[in-house]
Design a protein around this motif. Structure first.
Motif: not given
Length: 82
Positions: A39-45, A75-82
């Motif tokens: 999901x993260x690789x697909x761009x989901x944030x 680990x991927x150096x990105x911001x994701x919100x839950x």
């Protein structure tokens, strides 16, 4: 053209912008991390979890994935919100 799906049980409601699908976690940590990573690789944030605490699907007990999401995003150096 539709953007590639991260895994089978999901669909782009709006290509590349809004993805809907099954629970992002799983009954095993390995599978949950695999799905979250896809999901993260697909761009989901942004992740909106509609499961209630302690809820199960059939015989599967689905563990919360918020912590795994934070770790996989970091680990991927990105911001994701839950």
């Amino acid at each position: 053209m539709s953007k590639k799906l991260p895994y089978p049980n999901c669909y782009w409601a709006e290509s590349g912008r809004l993805l809907a699908g099954e629970y992002a976690g799983s009954s095993t940590e390995e599978k949950a991390r695999e799905k979250i990573g896809a999901l993260l690789e697909a761009g989901v944030r942004f992740f909106l979890d509609l499961m209630e605490a302690g809820e199960t699907t059939g015989a599967a007990k689905l563990a919360p994935y918020e912590g795994m999401l934070a770790e996989e995003a970091e680990t991927r150096g990105i911001q994701a919100n839950y």
